[in-house]
Design a protein around this motif. Structure first.
Motif, mmCIF file in Angstrom:
data_model
loop_
_atom_site.group_PDB
_atom_site.id
_atom_site.type_symbol
_atom_site.label_atom_id
_atom_site.label_comp_id
_atom_site.label_asym_id
_atom_site.label_seq_id
_atom_site.Cartn_x
_atom_site.Cartn_y
_atom_site.Cartn_z
ATOM 1 N N UNK A 81 0.833 -1.193 0.000
ATOM 2 C CA UNK A 81 0.000 0.000 0.000
ATOM 3 C C UNK A 81 0.873 1.250 0.000
ATOM 4 N N UNK A 82 0.348 2.323 -0.599
ATOM 5 C CA UNK A 82 1.069 3.594 -0.650
ATOM 6 C C UNK A 82 0.148 4.703 -0.164
ATOM 7 N N UNK A 86 0.599 -3.023 -6.816
ATOM 8 C CA UNK A 86 -0.353 -4.044 -6.372
ATOM 9 C C UNK A 86 -0.644 -3.769 -4.905
ATOM 10 N N UNK A 87 -1.715 -3.023 -4.666
ATOM 11 C CA UNK A 87 -2.086 -2.635 -3.317
ATOM 12 C C UNK A 87 -2.968 -1.397 -3.369
ATOM 13 N N UNK A 88 -3.370 -0.918 -2.204
ATOM 14 C CA UNK A 88 -4.217 0.273 -2.118
ATOM 15 C C UNK A 88 -3.355 1.519 -2.184
ATOM 16 N N UNK A 89 -3.814 2.522 -2.945
ATOM 17 C CA UNK A 89 -3.119 3.799 -2.960
ATOM 18 C C UNK A 89 -4.059 4.877 -2.452
ATOM 19 N N UNK A 90 -3.516 5.751 -1.595
ATOM 20 C CA UNK A 90 -4.285 6.821 -0.973
ATOM 21 C C UNK A 90 -3.455 8.097 -1.064
ATOM 22 N N UNK A 91 -4.028 9.162 -1.637
ATOM 23 C CA UNK A 91 -3.316 10.436 -1.737
ATOM 24 C C UNK A 91 -4.312 11.551 -2.018
ATOM 25 N N UNK A 92 -3.881 12.774 -1.721
ATOM 26 C CA UNK A 92 -4.718 13.928 -2.057
ATOM 27 C C UNK A 92 -4.906 14.009 -3.563
ATOM 28 N N UNK A 126 -3.818 11.996 -7.239
ATOM 29 C CA UNK A 126 -3.279 10.773 -7.839
ATOM 30 C C UNK A 126 -3.362 10.896 -9.364
ATOM 31 N N UNK A 127 -2.236 10.642 -10.022
ATOM 32 C CA UNK A 127 -2.204 10.587 -11.486
ATOM 33 C C UNK A 127 -1.692 9.204 -11.854
ATOM 34 N N UNK A 128 -2.514 8.450 -12.583
ATOM 35 C CA UNK A 128 -2.134 7.097 -12.983
ATOM 36 C C UNK A 128 -1.824 7.084 -14.469
ATOM 37 N N UNK A 129 -0.555 6.776 -14.772
ATOM 38 C CA UNK A 129 -0.122 6.586 -16.160
ATOM 39 C C UNK A 129 0.131 5.108 -16.440
ATOM 40 N N UNK A 130 0.369 4.333 -15.386
ATOM 41 C CA UNK A 130 0.717 2.924 -15.502
ATOM 42 C C UNK A 130 -0.389 2.020 -15.000
ATOM 43 N N UNK A 131 0.005 0.962 -14.261
ATOM 44 C CA UNK A 131 -0.941 -0.078 -13.850
ATOM 45 C C UNK A 131 -1.109 -0.081 -12.334
ATOM 46 N N UNK A 132 -2.372 -0.161 -11.898
ATOM 47 C CA UNK A 132 -2.692 -0.289 -10.476
ATOM 48 C C UNK A 132 -3.676 -1.439 -10.323
ATOM 49 N N UNK A 133 -3.317 -2.378 -9.439
ATOM 50 C CA UNK A 133 -4.223 -3.472 -9.094
ATOM 51 C C UNK A 133 -4.546 -3.288 -7.620
ATOM 52 N N UNK A 134 -5.712 -2.722 -7.343
ATOM 53 C CA UNK A 134 -6.104 -2.443 -5.968
ATOM 54 C C UNK A 134 -6.950 -1.183 -5.902
ATOM 55 N N UNK A 135 -7.390 -0.853 -4.712
ATOM 56 C CA UNK A 135 -8.260 0.308 -4.509
ATOM 57 C C UNK A 135 -7.467 1.604 -4.627
ATOM 58 N N UNK A 187 -9.576 -2.200 -9.998
ATOM 59 C CA UNK A 187 -9.962 -1.993 -8.605
ATOM 60 C C UNK A 187 -10.920 -0.825 -8.503
ATOM 61 N N UNK A 188 -11.462 -0.642 -7.320
ATOM 62 C CA UNK A 188 -12.433 0.421 -7.089
ATOM 63 C C UNK A 188 -11.731 1.762 -6.888
ATOM 64 N N UNK A 189 -12.405 2.825 -7.309
ATOM 65 C CA UNK A 189 -11.889 4.176 -7.140
ATOM 66 C C UNK A 189 -12.870 4.967 -6.283
ATOM 67 N N UNK A 190 -12.364 5.547 -5.202
ATOM 68 C CA UNK A 190 -13.147 6.435 -4.342
ATOM 69 C C UNK A 190 -12.507 7.807 -4.471
ATOM 70 N N UNK A 191 -13.291 8.820 -4.855
ATOM 71 C CA UNK A 191 -12.721 10.115 -5.212
ATOM 72 C C UNK A 191 -13.647 11.256 -4.834
ATOM 73 N N UNK A 192 -13.086 12.466 -4.862
ATOM 74 C CA UNK A 192 -13.907 13.683 -4.796
ATOM 75 C C UNK A 192 -14.116 14.206 -6.207
ATOM 76 N N UNK A 193 -13.019 14.238 -6.997
ATOM 77 C CA UNK A 193 -13.127 14.571 -8.420
ATOM 78 C C UNK A 193 -12.311 13.553 -9.209
ATOM 79 N N UNK A 194 -12.792 13.236 -10.411
ATOM 80 C CA UNK A 194 -12.100 12.236 -11.231
ATOM 81 C C UNK A 194 -12.084 12.686 -12.691
ATOM 82 N N UNK A 195 -11.009 12.336 -13.375
ATOM 83 C CA UNK A 195 -10.896 12.566 -14.818
ATOM 84 C C UNK A 195 -10.345 11.288 -15.430
#
Length: 115
Positions: free
Chosen positions: A22-23, A37-43, A45-54, A70-78
């Protein structure tokens, strides 16, 4: 580089290798060749690669090269055209509030404090 374990920082992180854990960070950028491979939590987040996890963040952006399983929990998403995403999306006013990072710092129990 391959990191096995959790990462927690109040700063900004850019991942270019593989992380199995997790990060939690202020800002997290997942590079195009990176895999998490794990949960990521941050104010932010920019994903250019691969994430397996929440994914939990105030601002989440999936670029055209992103691959998220994986599931995404957000305030704003693009989500850019071309991004690959499998999971659910849920909007919350404070998505970081319920983030479970207990694996990083287990709470102290009152019974052990008394001894």
């Amino acid at each position: 580089m391959i990191v096995t374990g959790n990462i927690k920082t109040a700063g900004d992180v850019q991942i270019e290798g593989t992380v199995e854990g997790d990060i939690r960070a202020h800002q997290l950028i997942v590079g195009e060749t990176a895999t998490i491979k794990g949960e990521i939590v941050a104010d932010e987040i920019v994903v250019n690669g691969r994430v397996v996890g929440r994914v939990r963040g105030l601002k989440v952006r999936l670029t055209a090269t992103a691959r998220v399983e994986g599931d995404i929990v957000h305030k704003t998403i693009a989500i850019e055209s071309g991004a690959h995403f499998e999971g659910s999306v849920q909007r919350q006013d404070d998505p970081l509030q319920n983030a479970s990072m207990a694996k990083l710092a287990p709470p102290r129990t009152s019974s052990s404090d008394a001894e």
